[in-house]
Design a protein around this motif. Structure first.
Motif, PDB file in Angstrom:
ATOM      1  N   ASP A  35       0.822  -1.208   0.000  1.00 48.69           N
ATOM      2  CA  ASP A  35       0.000   0.000   0.000  1.00 48.69           C
ATOM      3  C   ASP A  35       0.857   1.260   0.000  1.00 48.69           C
ATOM      4  OD1 ASP A  35      -2.279  -1.509   0.040  1.00 48.69           O
ATOM      5  OD2 ASP A  35      -2.418  -1.507   2.233  1.00 48.69           O
ATOM      6  N   SER A  36       2.139   1.160   0.337  1.00 48.42           N
ATOM      7  CA  SER A  36       2.983   2.346   0.416  1.00 48.42           C
ATOM      8  C   SER A  36       3.770   2.593  -0.857  1.00 48.42           C
ATOM      9  CB  SER A  36       3.963   2.217   1.594  1.00 48.42           C
ATOM     10  OG  SER A  36       4.783   1.065   1.404  1.00 48.42           O
ATOM     11  N   ALA A  37       3.426   1.878  -1.955  1.00 46.77           N
ATOM     12  CA  ALA A  37       4.164   2.068  -3.198  1.00 46.77           C
ATOM     13  C   ALA A  37       3.988   3.498  -3.695  1.00 46.77           C
ATOM     14  CB  ALA A  37       3.644   1.096  -4.263  1.00 46.77           C
ATOM     15  N   GLN A  38       5.101   4.173  -4.067  1.00 46.52           N
ATOM     16  CA  GLN A  38       5.089   5.541  -4.548  1.00 46.52           C
ATOM     17  C   GLN A  38       5.884   5.627  -5.842  1.00 46.52           C
ATOM     18  OE1 GLN A  38       3.465   8.074  -3.200  1.00 46.52           O
ATOM     19  NE2 GLN A  38       2.683   6.854  -1.498  1.00 46.52           N
ATOM     20  N   PRO A  39       5.388   6.411  -6.827  1.00 48.82           N
ATOM     21  CA  PRO A  39       6.168   6.605  -8.050  1.00 48.82           C
ATOM     22  C   PRO A  39       7.404   7.438  -7.758  1.00 48.82           C
ATOM     23  CG  PRO A  39       4.259   8.064  -8.015  1.00 48.82           C
ATOM     24  CD  PRO A  39       4.115   7.132  -6.841  1.00 48.82           C
ATOM     25  N   ALA A  40       8.405   7.285  -8.608  1.00 50.97           N
ATOM     26  CA  ALA A  40       9.623   8.068  -8.439  1.00 50.97           C
ATOM     27  C   ALA A  40       9.289   9.551  -8.551  1.00 50.97           C
ATOM     28  CB  ALA A  40      10.641   7.675  -9.513  1.00 50.97           C
ATOM     29  N   ALA A  41       9.939  10.373  -7.727  1.00 52.69           N
ATOM     30  CA  ALA A  41       9.698  11.809  -7.735  1.00 52.69           C
ATOM     31  C   ALA A  41      10.079  12.405  -9.082  1.00 52.69           C
ATOM     32  CB  ALA A  41      10.501  12.470  -6.627  1.00 52.69           C
ATOM     33  N   SER A 224      -1.929  13.336 -17.212  1.00 51.98           N
ATOM     34  CA  SER A 224      -1.684  13.959 -15.905  1.00 51.98           C
ATOM     35  C   SER A 224      -2.377  15.310 -15.816  1.00 51.98           C
ATOM     36  CB  SER A 224      -0.175  14.126 -15.686  1.00 51.98           C
ATOM     37  OG  SER A 224       0.481  12.880 -15.716  1.00 51.98           O
ATOM     38  N   HIS A 225      -2.297  16.090 -16.907  1.00 52.75           N
ATOM     39  CA  HIS A 225      -2.964  17.380 -17.007  1.00 52.75           C
ATOM     40  C   HIS A 225      -3.455  17.554 -18.437  1.00 52.75           C
ATOM     41  CE1 HIS A 225      -0.266  17.958 -13.509  1.00 52.75           C
ATOM     42  NE2 HIS A 225      -1.275  18.665 -13.038  1.00 52.75           N
ATOM     43  N   LYS A 226      -4.401  18.479 -18.611  1.00 56.30           N
ATOM     44  CA  LYS A 226      -4.935  18.757 -19.943  1.00 56.30           C
ATOM     45  C   LYS A 226      -4.986  20.270 -20.133  1.00 56.30           C
ATOM     46  CE  LYS A 226      -7.651  14.505 -19.764  1.00 56.30           C
ATOM     47  NZ  LYS A 226      -9.001  13.886 -19.775  1.00 56.30           N
ATOM     48  N   PHE A 227      -4.185  20.767 -21.086  1.00 53.06           N
ATOM     49  CA  PHE A 227      -4.085  22.187 -21.358  1.00 53.06           C
ATOM     50  C   PHE A 227      -4.620  22.462 -22.763  1.00 53.06           C
ATOM     51  CE2 PHE A 227      -0.386  21.125 -18.605  1.00 53.06           C
ATOM     52  CZ  PHE A 227      -0.792  21.812 -17.463  1.00 53.06           C
ATOM     53  N   VAL A 228      -5.465  23.475 -22.891  1.00 53.37           N
ATOM     54  CA  VAL A 228      -6.120  23.771 -24.159  1.00 53.37           C
ATOM     55  C   VAL A 228      -5.896  25.238 -24.518  1.00 53.37           C
ATOM     56  CG1 VAL A 228      -8.283  23.697 -25.454  1.00 53.37           C
ATOM     57  CG2 VAL A 228      -7.881  22.051 -23.595  1.00 53.37           C
ATOM     58  N   MET A 229      -5.657  25.499 -25.811  1.00 56.00           N
ATOM     59  CA  MET A 229      -5.567  26.884 -26.276  1.00 56.00           C
ATOM     60  C   MET A 229      -6.437  27.077 -27.514  1.00 56.00           C
ATOM     61  SD  MET A 229      -1.922  27.267 -28.280  1.00 56.00           S
ATOM     62  CE  MET A 229      -1.276  25.948 -29.346  1.00 56.00           C
ATOM     63  N   THR A 329       3.926  26.453 -14.436  1.00 57.41           N
ATOM     64  CA  THR A 329       4.798  25.392 -13.921  1.00 57.41           C
ATOM     65  C   THR A 329       3.960  24.240 -13.389  1.00 57.41           C
ATOM     66  OG1 THR A 329       6.553  26.959 -13.355  1.00 57.41           O
ATOM     67  CG2 THR A 329       6.623  24.807 -12.269  1.00 57.41           C
ATOM     68  N   VAL A 330       4.320  23.035 -13.813  1.00 54.68           N
ATOM     69  CA  VAL A 330       3.692  21.800 -13.349  1.00 54.68           C
ATOM     70  C   VAL A 330       4.596  21.208 -12.272  1.00 54.68           C
ATOM     71  CG1 VAL A 330       2.849  19.521 -14.017  1.00 54.68           C
ATOM     72  CG2 VAL A 330       2.713  21.437 -15.649  1.00 54.68           C
ATOM     73  N   HIS A 331       4.051  21.021 -11.089  1.00 56.31           N
ATOM     74  CA  HIS A 331       4.841  20.564  -9.947  1.00 56.31           C
ATOM     75  C   HIS A 331       4.683  19.060  -9.728  1.00 56.31           C
ATOM     76  CE1 HIS A 331       5.838  24.689  -8.734  1.00 56.31           C
ATOM     77  NE2 HIS A 331       4.607  24.986  -9.111  1.00 56.31           N
ATOM     78  N   PRO A 332       5.658  18.427  -9.048  1.00 55.30           N
ATOM     79  CA  PRO A 332       5.606  16.979  -8.840  1.00 55.30           C
ATOM     80  C   PRO A 332       4.349  16.495  -8.135  1.00 55.30           C
ATOM     81  CG  PRO A 332       7.795  17.813  -8.329  1.00 55.30           C
ATOM     82  CD  PRO A 332       6.930  19.007  -8.553  1.00 55.30           C
ATOM     83  N   ASP A 333       3.757  17.333  -7.283  1.00 52.91           N
ATOM     84  CA  ASP A 333       2.544  16.910  -6.578  1.00 52.91           C
ATOM     85  C   ASP A 333       1.280  17.105  -7.418  1.00 52.91           C
ATOM     86  OD1 ASP A 333       2.263  19.651  -6.567  1.00 52.91           O
ATOM     87  OD2 ASP A 333       2.107  19.862  -4.382  1.00 52.91           O
ATOM     88  N   GLY A 334       1.452  17.554  -8.671  1.00 52.87           N
ATOM     89  CA  GLY A 334       0.309  17.743  -9.558  1.00 52.87           C
ATOM     90  C   GLY A 334      -0.269  19.143  -9.553  1.00 52.87           C
ATOM     91  N   SER A 335       0.192  20.001  -8.653  1.00 53.11           N
ATOM     92  CA  SER A 335      -0.333  21.362  -8.598  1.00 53.11           C
ATOM     93  C   SER A 335       0.236  22.200  -9.748  1.00 53.11           C
ATOM     94  CB  SER A 335       0.010  22.015  -7.261  1.00 53.11           C
ATOM     95  OG  SER A 335       1.419  22.123  -7.097  1.00 53.11           O
ATOM     96  N   LEU A 336      -0.465  23.291 -10.056  1.00 52.32           N
ATOM     97  CA  LEU A 336      -0.092  24.183 -11.150  1.00 52.32           C
ATOM     98  C   LEU A 336       0.036  25.605 -10.622  1.00 52.32           C
ATOM     99  CD1 LEU A 336      -2.713  22.937 -13.788  1.00 52.32           C
ATOM    100  CD2 LEU A 336      -0.327  22.206 -13.598  1.00 52.32           C
ATOM    101  N   THR A 337       1.111  26.285 -11.011  1.00 49.94           N
ATOM    102  CA  THR A 337       1.266  27.692 -10.671  1.00 49.94           C
ATOM    103  C   THR A 337       1.556  28.471 -11.943  1.00 49.94           C
ATOM    104  OG1 THR A 337       3.620  27.368 -10.161  1.00 49.94           O
ATOM    105  CG2 THR A 337       2.072  27.265  -8.322  1.00 49.94           C
TER     106      THR A 337
END
Length: 364
Positions: A35-41, A224-229, A329-337
């Protein structure tokens, strides 16, 4: 003294067990049942957005004296915006949602359109040379190549052919591109570092619409994300400047993360009640600047929208002009700034930049 007899097989088994236990402790959580499996950073990565680099018209109130005017249809300021962008580091790619050149009125010959697009490519070359592939869609000013000044020849087919001749997308060795087929649109998608990018062409021989089936199918992909223009906004108080109806709902159904547009020559970051994603209007590439429409108005072309919130804005005519580009910027935790970079002196090829509206734009 008592003699001892050693069972070498048992000793070997104990040693193996100890080694395996040590490995389990070291690499714990890597098993498929853990249950503690994590993808590489993963490292953060960024892309830039800007558009609307057309010049002003000789027929505008200030005529050829305007600092935005150029005979070649490209704003004199754009080359400095491009040079500032080329000096940025850590940018993987650039999105450009349309209006490269003035085009359109009073009319544009095929030769003039070729010359104007070639001038634009020259101005953008420092960005390409810096290793930033550029992805475009057409704006309303890019769809015209009227070779007959009487107006009897609309020239839409000519414009598409000239665009495809001179404005090529980065090769498939960078990010493989999927094009819409059997249409008069240049709509396409590609994937970069697990994120889907979708460029929506809103113009088909003078009719404002979009290839809904293609857009829907591309957004149905896992990413992971979807960006549209696209060039024209989906939300803005000036309703007669909006893009094709229905696009916002297709983006919402497809779980888009951010939508980028231009057409309104200012910077605006907009949220619409009932939608998870934000729109960023980035009409800051060098075209004559507009007042950002941030409130309801009773003027012509304005429609009240009680669900619309302009979360941040800047730009306006004359001294209020703000030219530059957005960096997402796309961050490793999935957040966007995101942050807007504004040229301190747009008339200078060596202009420094200032930052504005550093924000968390992760979908709600």
């Amino acid at each position: 003294m008592q003699n001892r007899t050693f069972d070498h097989k048992k000793i070997a088994l104990v040693v193996v067990a100890l080694v395996l236990a040590s490995m389990a402790a070291l690499f714990g959580g890597c098993g498929s049942n853990s249950d503690s499996a994590q993808p590489a950073a993963k490292a953060s990565w960024s892309f830039a957005v800007t558009c609307d680099t057309r010049s002003s018209y000789a027929s505008d109130p200030t005529g050829t004296a305007s600092p935005y005017y150029s005979e070649n249809g490209v704003s004199p300021y754009f080359k400095n915006v491009a040079k500032a962008l080329s000096r940025e580091t850590g940018i993987d790619l650039v999105l450009f949602p349309g209006d490269l050149i003035r085009g359109k009125k009073p009319y544009l010959t095929q030769a003039a359109m070729r010359a104007d697009l070639t001038e634009w490519k020259t101005a953008m070359q420092p960005v390409v040379d810096a290793g930033m592939p550029v992805y475009y869609v057409r704006g309303n000013h890019d769809q015209y190549a009227v070779s007959d000044p009487t107006g009897t020849d609309t020239g839409y087919d000519d414009a598409m052919a000239i665009w495809n001749e001179l404005i090529s997308l980065p090769g498939n060795t960078v990010n493989p591109i999927t094009m819409s087929t059997g249409t008069t649109f240049n709509t396409y998608s590609f994937t970069h570092k697990g994120s889907l990018f979708l460029g929506v062409d809103e113009y088909s021989e003078g009719t404002q619409t979009f290839v809904e089936t293609f857009v829907h199918d591309q957004l149905a992909q896992s990413a992971s994300h979807k960006f549209v223009m696209a060039h024209q906004p989906i939300w803005n108080y000036k309703a007669d400047e909006l893009g094709p109806a229905g696009l916002a709902d297709v983006l919402e159904a497809g779980n888009a993360d951010l939508f980028f547009s231009g057409h309104i020559h200012s910077y605006q970051r907009i949220a619409e009640n009932g939608y998870r994603f934000q729109e960023m209007i980035v009409g800051t590439g060098g075209a004559p600047q507009d007042d950002a429409q941030t409130v309801d108005s009773s003027g012509e072309g304005y429609v009240p929208d009680p669900n619309l919130t302009v979360k941040s804005y800047t730009g306006g005519p004359d001294a209020n002009a703000r030219l530059g580009y957005v960096i997402v910027t796309v961050h490793p935790d999935g957040s966007l700034t995101s942050v807007l970079k504004i040229l301190d002196n747009p008339a200078s090829a060596d202009s420094t930049v200032s930052t504005f509206d550093a924000a968390n734009v992760t979908p709600k």
